[in-house]
Design a protein around this motif. Structure first.
Motif, PDB file in Angstrom:
ATOM      1  N   TYR A 125       0.832  -1.202   0.000  1.00 54.74           N
ATOM      2  CA  TYR A 125       0.000   0.000   0.000  1.00 54.74           C
ATOM      3  C   TYR A 125       0.865   1.251   0.000  1.00 54.74           C
ATOM      4  O   TYR A 125       0.522   2.265  -0.605  1.00 54.74           O
ATOM      5  N   ASP A 126       2.011   1.164   0.668  1.00 57.94           N
ATOM      6  CA  ASP A 126       2.952   2.286   0.707  1.00 57.94           C
ATOM      7  C   ASP A 126       3.620   2.461  -0.655  1.00 57.94           C
ATOM      8  O   ASP A 126       3.806   3.566  -1.156  1.00 57.94           O
ATOM      9  N   GLN A 127       4.010   1.346  -1.256  1.00 51.52           N
ATOM     10  CA  GLN A 127       4.598   1.297  -2.595  1.00 51.52           C
ATOM     11  C   GLN A 127       5.811   2.204  -2.782  1.00 51.52           C
ATOM     12  O   GLN A 127       5.989   2.814  -3.834  1.00 51.52           O
ATOM     13  N   THR A 128       6.658   2.288  -1.757  1.00 51.91           N
ATOM     14  CA  THR A 128       7.898   3.036  -1.930  1.00 51.91           C
ATOM     15  C   THR A 128       8.854   2.255  -2.831  1.00 51.91           C
ATOM     16  O   THR A 128       9.593   2.816  -3.621  1.00 51.91           O
ATOM     17  N   LYS A 129       8.825   0.945  -2.700  1.00 52.79           N
ATOM     18  CA  LYS A 129       9.583   0.073  -3.587  1.00 52.79           C
ATOM     19  C   LYS A 129       8.896  -1.274  -3.600  1.00 52.79           C
ATOM     20  O   LYS A 129       8.222  -1.662  -2.645  1.00 52.79           O
ATOM     21  N   SER A 130       9.053  -1.995  -4.694  1.00 55.13           N
ATOM     22  CA  SER A 130       8.364  -3.276  -4.802  1.00 55.13           C
ATOM     23  C   SER A 130       9.133  -4.222  -5.701  1.00 55.13           C
ATOM     24  O   SER A 130       9.684  -3.828  -6.730  1.00 55.13           O
ATOM     25  N   ASP A 131       9.175  -5.486  -5.286  1.00 50.13           N
ATOM     26  CA  ASP A 131       9.788  -6.506  -6.131  1.00 50.13           C
ATOM     27  C   ASP A 131       8.712  -7.405  -6.748  1.00 50.13           C
ATOM     28  O   ASP A 131       8.997  -8.489  -7.227  1.00 50.13           O
ATOM     29  N   TYR A 132       7.475  -6.909  -6.731  1.00 51.02           N
ATOM     30  CA  TYR A 132       6.372  -7.634  -7.357  1.00 51.02           C
ATOM     31  C   TYR A 132       6.166  -7.102  -8.772  1.00 51.02           C
ATOM     32  O   TYR A 132       6.469  -5.945  -9.069  1.00 51.02           O
ATOM     33  N   ASP A 133       5.613  -7.919  -9.615  1.00 53.19           N
ATOM     34  CA  ASP A 133       5.348  -7.511 -10.989  1.00 53.19           C
ATOM     35  C   ASP A 133       4.285  -6.421 -11.021  1.00 53.19           C
ATOM     36  O   ASP A 133       3.364  -6.407 -10.192  1.00 53.19           O
ATOM     37  N   ARG A 134       4.407  -5.517 -11.947  1.00 49.79           N
ATOM     38  CA  ARG A 134       3.464  -4.402 -12.046  1.00 49.79           C
ATOM     39  C   ARG A 134       2.043  -4.879 -12.333  1.00 49.79           C
ATOM     40  O   ARG A 134       1.068  -4.166 -12.080  1.00 49.79           O
ATOM     41  N   ASN A 135       1.899  -6.101 -12.860  1.00 51.07           N
ATOM     42  CA  ASN A 135       0.580  -6.662 -13.154  1.00 51.07           C
ATOM     43  C   ASN A 135       0.076  -7.586 -12.052  1.00 51.07           C
ATOM     44  O   ASN A 135      -0.926  -8.284 -12.238  1.00 51.07           O
ATOM     45  N   ASP A 136       0.781  -7.612 -10.924  1.00 50.44           N
ATOM     46  CA  ASP A 136       0.374  -8.455  -9.803  1.00 50.44           C
ATOM     47  C   ASP A 136      -1.035  -8.082  -9.354  1.00 50.44           C
ATOM     48  O   ASP A 136      -1.369  -6.900  -9.234  1.00 50.44           O
ATOM     49  N   LEU A 137      -1.859  -9.097  -9.095  1.00 51.14           N
ATOM     50  CA  LEU A 137      -3.251  -8.851  -8.736  1.00 51.14           C
ATOM     51  C   LEU A 137      -3.385  -8.161  -7.381  1.00 51.14           C
ATOM     52  O   LEU A 137      -4.290  -7.339  -7.171  1.00 51.14           O
ATOM     53  N   ILE A 138      -2.473  -8.458  -6.439  1.00 51.24           N
ATOM     54  CA  ILE A 138      -2.595  -7.960  -5.075  1.00 51.24           C
ATOM     55  C   ILE A 138      -1.559  -6.883  -4.756  1.00 51.24           C
ATOM     56  O   ILE A 138      -1.884  -5.772  -4.346  1.00 51.24           O
ATOM     57  N   PHE A 139      -0.281  -7.232  -4.917  1.00 50.99           N
ATOM     58  CA  PHE A 139       0.817  -6.368  -4.457  1.00 50.99           C
ATOM     59  C   PHE A 139       1.295  -5.429  -5.559  1.00 50.99           C
ATOM     60  O   PHE A 139       2.465  -5.420  -5.940  1.00 50.99           O
ATOM     61  N   SER A 140       0.374  -4.632  -6.073  1.00 50.52           N
ATOM     62  CA  SER A 140       0.691  -3.726  -7.180  1.00 50.52           C
ATOM     63  C   SER A 140      -0.199  -2.496  -7.083  1.00 50.52           C
ATOM     64  O   SER A 140      -1.019  -2.366  -6.168  1.00 50.52           O
ATOM     65  N   HIS A 141      -0.042  -1.601  -8.043  1.00 45.51           N
ATOM     66  CA  HIS A 141      -0.889  -0.405  -8.091  1.00 45.51           C
ATOM     67  C   HIS A 141      -2.349  -0.817  -8.237  1.00 45.51           C
ATOM     68  O   HIS A 141      -3.239  -0.225  -7.601  1.00 45.51           O
ATOM     69  N   HIS A 142      -2.597  -1.826  -9.051  1.00 40.86           N
ATOM     70  CA  HIS A 142      -3.968  -2.326  -9.231  1.00 40.86           C
ATOM     71  C   HIS A 142      -4.511  -2.847  -7.906  1.00 40.86           C
ATOM     72  O   HIS A 142      -5.640  -2.523  -7.504  1.00 40.86           O
ATOM     73  N   GLY A 143      -3.711  -3.667  -7.218  1.00 43.58           N
ATOM     74  CA  GLY A 143      -4.157  -4.225  -5.942  1.00 43.58           C
ATOM     75  C   GLY A 143      -4.395  -3.161  -4.897  1.00 43.58           C
ATOM     76  O   GLY A 143      -5.334  -3.258  -4.089  1.00 43.58           O
ATOM     77  N   LYS A 144      -3.550  -2.136  -4.899  1.00 42.13           N
ATOM     78  CA  LYS A 144      -3.682  -1.056  -3.918  1.00 42.13           C
ATOM     79  C   LYS A 144      -5.057  -0.413  -3.987  1.00 42.13           C
ATOM     80  O   LYS A 144      -5.640  -0.056  -2.950  1.00 42.13           O
ATOM     81  N   HIS A 145      -5.598  -0.253  -5.175  1.00 42.93           N
ATOM     82  CA  HIS A 145      -6.859   0.468  -5.343  1.00 42.93           C
ATOM     83  C   HIS A 145      -8.078  -0.443  -5.450  1.00 42.93           C
ATOM     84  O   HIS A 145      -9.207   0.023  -5.232  1.00 42.93           O
ATOM     85  N   ASN A 146      -7.864  -1.726  -5.739  1.00 44.32           N
ATOM     86  CA  ASN A 146      -9.011  -2.596  -5.986  1.00 44.32           C
ATOM     87  C   ASN A 146      -9.167  -3.756  -5.001  1.00 44.32           C
ATOM     88  O   ASN A 146     -10.283  -4.256  -4.830  1.00 44.32           O
TER      89      ASN A 146
END
Length: 366
Positions: free
Chosen positions: A139-160
């Motif tokens: 949710y903080d998303q300062t850095k991430s080693d998850y794929d940008r298309n990840d269902l949960i741990f991504s920008h998409h997951g953060k909002h949905n």
């Protein structure tokens, strides 16, 4: 069996059952995660059940298809933590093995199956603990080693997806002891000195709260959130919370107060104690979901030694809201957005059926 024999046998059984356990006082002090009483669940079942993620042992056996789907994502969270930290799994397991009985004791209604299987219990604590940490970081998303298309741990997951998980993480039955998060974080970060503070800061940031002072020792995420909501307001701010508690009968509905020339304004402060009255304007803070309020109230009622500020605040809101007109008036000022809405009646029903809330034993006067 003769009458005398079964009487003797009965007396022996009762004697054994009547023995007071030497660890009983200590056990009560360790318990902090409870099951919601049946009468409260029957009033509003949805408020106490997880929507997206079942966390901890209480809902482990009651997972529907939606909750089961999240289990695979939990395991991915553990895998990412292990890969990122470059530390062996054993380094995460050992610190929790040391406190496994303390973790079990935190649950007031833990099934015997869990108590008799420490391995299975620790497996659950590690999986769910890592998942919670990764959700808050995503949710903080300062850095991430998850794929940008990840269902949960991504920008998409953060909002949905994560908004639903945020709500689930504030259910009383859906908690893990804060000690789990602290020990996992300590291993990953390589430092135990700031582990408690780091985890609490992460939780507060996740819920849009800021740390203004120490919250004291917290039991779990719901406890952290609750304490952040009832922290003391800045000195010099003219709050009237204590006066309202003493003179509750002087309160009127929102519509009646508006007719008397009183205006409403949403408070900019984060504490529910920040109820102030200046220049004919009543300032209130209320930006929390009905489910979260009900779970905080349940914690106050079940956890011995906990004050009743949340229960009292709901009592005050109940006095302000007597009908749909009051709801719309406070909604128009952003005061009860998401709290009551069209379900304001349920808050009133909760208070009417729970006299103990009306007589909230708060420590505000201290």
């Amino acid at each position: 069996m003769e009458k005398r024999d079964w009487i003797i046998e009965l007396m022996e059984e009762l004697k054994n059952e009547a023995e007071v356990s030497p660890d009983e006082p200590e056990r009560w002090t360790k318990t902090s995660i409870y099951k919601i009483p049946v009468h409260a669940v029957n009033m509003n079942k949805e408020a106490y059940l997880p929507w997206a993620a079942a966390i901890g042992p209480y809902h482990y056996h009651h997972k529907d298809e939606q909750l089961q789907q999240m289990e695979g994502h939990k395991k991915r969270a553990l895998a990412h933590i292990l890969c990122r930290s470059e530390k062996p799994l054993k380094s995460y397991v050992d610190p929790l093995v040391e406190v496994v009985h303390d973790l079990m004791d935190a649950y007031g209604h833990l099934d015997e199956d869990w108590k008799q299987d420490a391995k299975r219990f620790l497996h659950l604590m590690i999986i769910d603990g890592c998942f919670i940490l990764e959700i808050m970081r995503a949710y903080d998303q300062t850095k991430s080693d998850y794929d940008r298309n990840d269902l949960i741990f991504s920008h998409h997951g953060k909002h949905n997806v994560i908004p639903c998980i945020r709500r689930d993480m504030l259910l009383l039955e859906n908690q893990v002891p804060l000690l789990v998060l602290e020990r996992l974080h300590a291993v990953e970060s390589g430092s135990t000195e700031r582990s408690e503070k780091d985890v609490i800061d992460l939780i507060l940031k996740f819920y849009g709260q800021t740390r203004s002072a120490s919250l004291g020792r917290c039991q779990h995420i719901l406890d952290v959130f609750r304490k952040s909501m009832i922290r003391d307001v800045p000195k010099g701010r003219p709050t009237i919370m204590k006066r309202l508690y003493v003179d509750k009968e002087s309160l009127h509905s929102a519509t009646e107060m508006k007719e008397a020339g009183i205006k409403f304004q949403k408070s900019s402060h984060e504490s529910l104690k920040d109820i102030s009255f200046e220049k004919c304007t009543l300032r209130l803070l209320d930006d929390t979901s009905e489910s979260t309020f009900l779970n905080m109230v349940a914690f106050e009622r079940l956890h011995v030694g906990t004050s009743n500020e949340i229960s009292f605040y709901i009592y005050l809101m109940n006095r302000f809201v007597s009908d749909a007109i009051d709801v719309r008036l406070l909604e128009s000022h952003g005061i009860i957005y998401n709290v009551m809405g069209s379900r304001a009646v349920k808050i009133n029903e909760l208070l009417v059926s729970s006299p103990r809330l009306v007589k909230a034993r708060t420590r505000l006067a201290r």
